[in-house]
Design a protein around this motif. Sequence first.
Motif, PDB file in Angstrom:
ATOM      1  N   MET A  96      -3.255 -22.783  88.929  1.00 35.46           N
ATOM      2  CA  MET A  96      -3.508 -23.969  88.266  1.00 35.46           C
ATOM      3  C   MET A  96      -3.929 -25.002  89.120  1.00 35.46           C
ATOM      4  SD  MET A  96      -3.661 -23.464  84.804  1.00 35.46           S
ATOM      5  CE  MET A  96      -2.943 -22.442  83.655  1.00 35.46           C
ATOM      6  N   LEU A  97      -4.866 -26.013  88.706  1.00 33.71           N
ATOM      7  CA  LEU A  97      -5.340 -27.203  89.643  1.00 33.71           C
ATOM      8  C   LEU A  97      -3.984 -27.982  89.706  1.00 33.71           C
ATOM      9  CD1 LEU A  97      -8.647 -28.279  88.216  1.00 33.71           C
ATOM     10  CD2 LEU A  97      -8.141 -26.894  90.448  1.00 33.71           C
ATOM     11  N   GLY A  98      -3.656 -28.508  90.948  1.00 35.29           N
ATOM     12  CA  GLY A  98      -2.541 -29.329  91.096  1.00 35.29           C
ATOM     13  C   GLY A  98      -1.192 -28.723  91.133  1.00 35.29           C
ATOM     14  N   ALA A 197      10.335 -39.199  82.237  1.00 40.58           N
ATOM     15  CA  ALA A 197      11.334 -38.075  82.414  1.00 40.58           C
ATOM     16  C   ALA A 197      10.580 -37.197  83.486  1.00 40.58           C
ATOM     17  CB  ALA A 197      11.452 -37.116  81.278  1.00 40.58           C
ATOM     18  N   ARG A 198       9.202 -37.108  83.492  1.00 39.10           N
ATOM     19  CA  ARG A 198       8.571 -36.118  84.636  1.00 39.10           C
ATOM     20  C   ARG A 198       8.424 -36.872  85.949  1.00 39.10           C
ATOM     21  NH1 ARG A 198       3.712 -37.481  81.500  1.00 39.10           N
ATOM     22  NH2 ARG A 198       2.166 -38.748  82.765  1.00 39.10           N
ATOM     23  N   SER A 199       8.558 -38.499  85.741  1.00 36.21           N
ATOM     24  CA  SER A 199       8.364 -39.183  86.994  1.00 36.21           C
ATOM     25  C   SER A 199       9.805 -39.087  87.595  1.00 36.21           C
ATOM     26  CB  SER A 199       8.061 -40.593  86.832  1.00 36.21           C
ATOM     27  OG  SER A 199       6.748 -40.777  86.254  1.00 36.21           O
ATOM     28  N   LEU A 200      10.898 -39.412  87.020  1.00 30.41           N
ATOM     29  CA  LEU A 200      11.991 -39.138  87.365  1.00 30.41           C
ATOM     30  C   LEU A 200      12.208 -37.679  88.059  1.00 30.41           C
ATOM     31  CD1 LEU A 200      14.264 -40.796  84.823  1.00 30.41           C
ATOM     32  CD2 LEU A 200      13.995 -41.442  86.989  1.00 30.41           C
ATOM     33  N   VAL A 245       5.735 -30.976  90.549  1.00 25.92           N
ATOM     34  CA  VAL A 245       6.604 -30.800  89.538  1.00 25.92           C
ATOM     35  C   VAL A 245       5.928 -31.862  88.517  1.00 25.92           C
ATOM     36  CG1 VAL A 245       8.894 -31.726  88.642  1.00 25.92           C
ATOM     37  CG2 VAL A 245       8.370 -30.400  90.829  1.00 25.92           C
ATOM     38  N   GLU A 246       5.609 -32.624  88.830  1.00 26.49           N
ATOM     39  CA  GLU A 246       4.876 -33.879  87.856  1.00 26.49           C
ATOM     40  C   GLU A 246       3.764 -33.346  87.132  1.00 26.49           C
ATOM     41  OE1 GLU A 246       3.914 -38.472  87.433  1.00 26.49           O
ATOM     42  OE2 GLU A 246       4.236 -37.913  89.491  1.00 26.49           O
ATOM     43  N   ASN A 247       2.780 -32.475  88.140  1.00 22.87           N
ATOM     44  CA  ASN A 247       1.521 -31.889  87.225  1.00 22.87           C
ATOM     45  C   ASN A 247       2.054 -30.822  86.443  1.00 22.87           C
ATOM     46  OD1 ASN A 247      -1.291 -32.057  87.720  1.00 22.87           O
ATOM     47  ND2 ASN A 247      -0.926 -32.586  89.685  1.00 22.87           N
ATOM     48  N   LEU A 249       4.905 -30.723  84.726  1.00 17.47           N
ATOM     49  CA  LEU A 249       5.548 -31.303  83.620  1.00 17.47           C
ATOM     50  C   LEU A 249       4.417 -31.912  82.620  1.00 17.47           C
ATOM     51  CD1 LEU A 249       8.768 -32.608  85.083  1.00 17.47           C
ATOM     52  CD2 LEU A 249       8.609 -30.595  83.579  1.00 17.47           C
ATOM     53  N   TYR A 250       3.489 -32.495  83.331  1.00 13.75           N
ATOM     54  CA  TYR A 250       2.518 -33.320  82.445  1.00 13.75           C
ATOM     55  C   TYR A 250       1.584 -32.365  81.888  1.00 13.75           C
ATOM     56  CZ  TYR A 250      -2.067 -35.698  82.011  1.00 13.75           C
ATOM     57  OH  TYR A 250      -3.158 -36.356  81.493  1.00 13.75           O
ATOM     58  N   LEU A 251       1.149 -30.992  82.356  1.00 13.92           N
ATOM     59  CA  LEU A 251       0.495 -30.226  81.577  1.00 13.92           C
ATOM     60  C   LEU A 251       1.350 -29.595  80.466  1.00 13.92           C
ATOM     61  CD1 LEU A 251      -2.041 -28.241  81.370  1.00 13.92           C
ATOM     62  CD2 LEU A 251      -0.958 -26.741  83.023  1.00 13.92           C
ATOM     63  N   ALA A 252       2.688 -29.452  80.560  1.00 12.68           N
ATOM     64  CA  ALA A 252       3.544 -28.852  79.803  1.00 12.68           C
ATOM     65  C   ALA A 252       3.504 -29.785  78.442  1.00 12.68           C
ATOM     66  CB  ALA A 252       4.980 -28.663  80.273  1.00 12.68           C
TER      67      ALA A 252
END
Length: 340
Positions: A96-98, A197-200, A245-247, A249-252
């Motif tokens: 997946m991208l990113g 949350a994803r930023s943390l 990790v941020e990507n 969680l963002y996709l999720a």
Amino acid sequence: MSTVDSSDLILVNKLPKPEEIFKLKNDYIEGEPLKFVWMVEEHLTETLWWPSKNNEENLILFVIPGNPGVIDYYFEFLNTIHNELGKKIDIVGVSMLGHSHGPHNPHLKNLYSLQDQIDHKIQCVDKLRSQFTSQEDKKQPKFIICGHSIGAYVGSQVLKARPNHGIENIYALFPTLQHIVKTPNGMMLNFLFNERARSLAASFVGNLRYFVPQTLFKFLVALLTRQKESMIDITLSALLHGHVVENSLYLAGLEMETVCELDEELYREHLDKFIFYFSEGDGWAPLEHYEDMKRRFPEGRVLLCESNTPHAFVLNHGEVMGKKVAGWMLTLIELTLNRV
């Protein structure tokens, strides 16, 4: 289990011809995958490719991973398929991208949406179709799309966008096709997917990597994940980076918002192309989803795993699932030969 080496990635505009492989990688061993950064439109794409020995059927298995979308996790699974089929088909899998760290992921601030991932996989199929079309007789390739988890949903959207591109089958493994947010795991983990949350989480992982010695970091990952050595190495090198990790969680989070009502019309229209494979104890594609699909599509190939294989099958059950999928492919190949 051996793994692919990420230290010497090769940037290519298209996959090389068989006679060019040895020029690109002197230590290439027949039957093992080549790892490339493949340029697909404007996207640097982390790619594993198992070249065929003699692909008379011009058949390509195109693999779309689940989230986190690191194709390296699928090595044992795909290597098993390639070996079971006598190395006679081409297998192409993309991250997946990113979703993985490396030279293919230079834009560390980019967040890729679910639609971005779908569009990218459509572009991959378009490019593969163009490259694998025979120059002599213009015979176009046939595709099997194997999608795991959200990759199954992405694969269905590729078929929706490209119904006339020779997609023969879609293998939807442990598929998340409806109401992800209402699944046991979706309800338990949804709090992780908002922006704060994803930023943390991304900052926490980044700080751990920076401040904790590598040996201790690896020990902690092994303790928490209980993964085998080869998978721990992939988790450390590809996944556990703040921007990755941020990507993920963002996709999720977008999966929770987007994948709600089942697109029954799409699956009914193309039902003969799909194999839906569920497992009873799956927290992301639970038994209720299997039962719902059986009710909606009693004539479809909606299967329940007899051995309760876990959703994240690539971590410890890659070989078992590889043999299962290879069996499905052999049946398809035999049917194709009988039609000729």
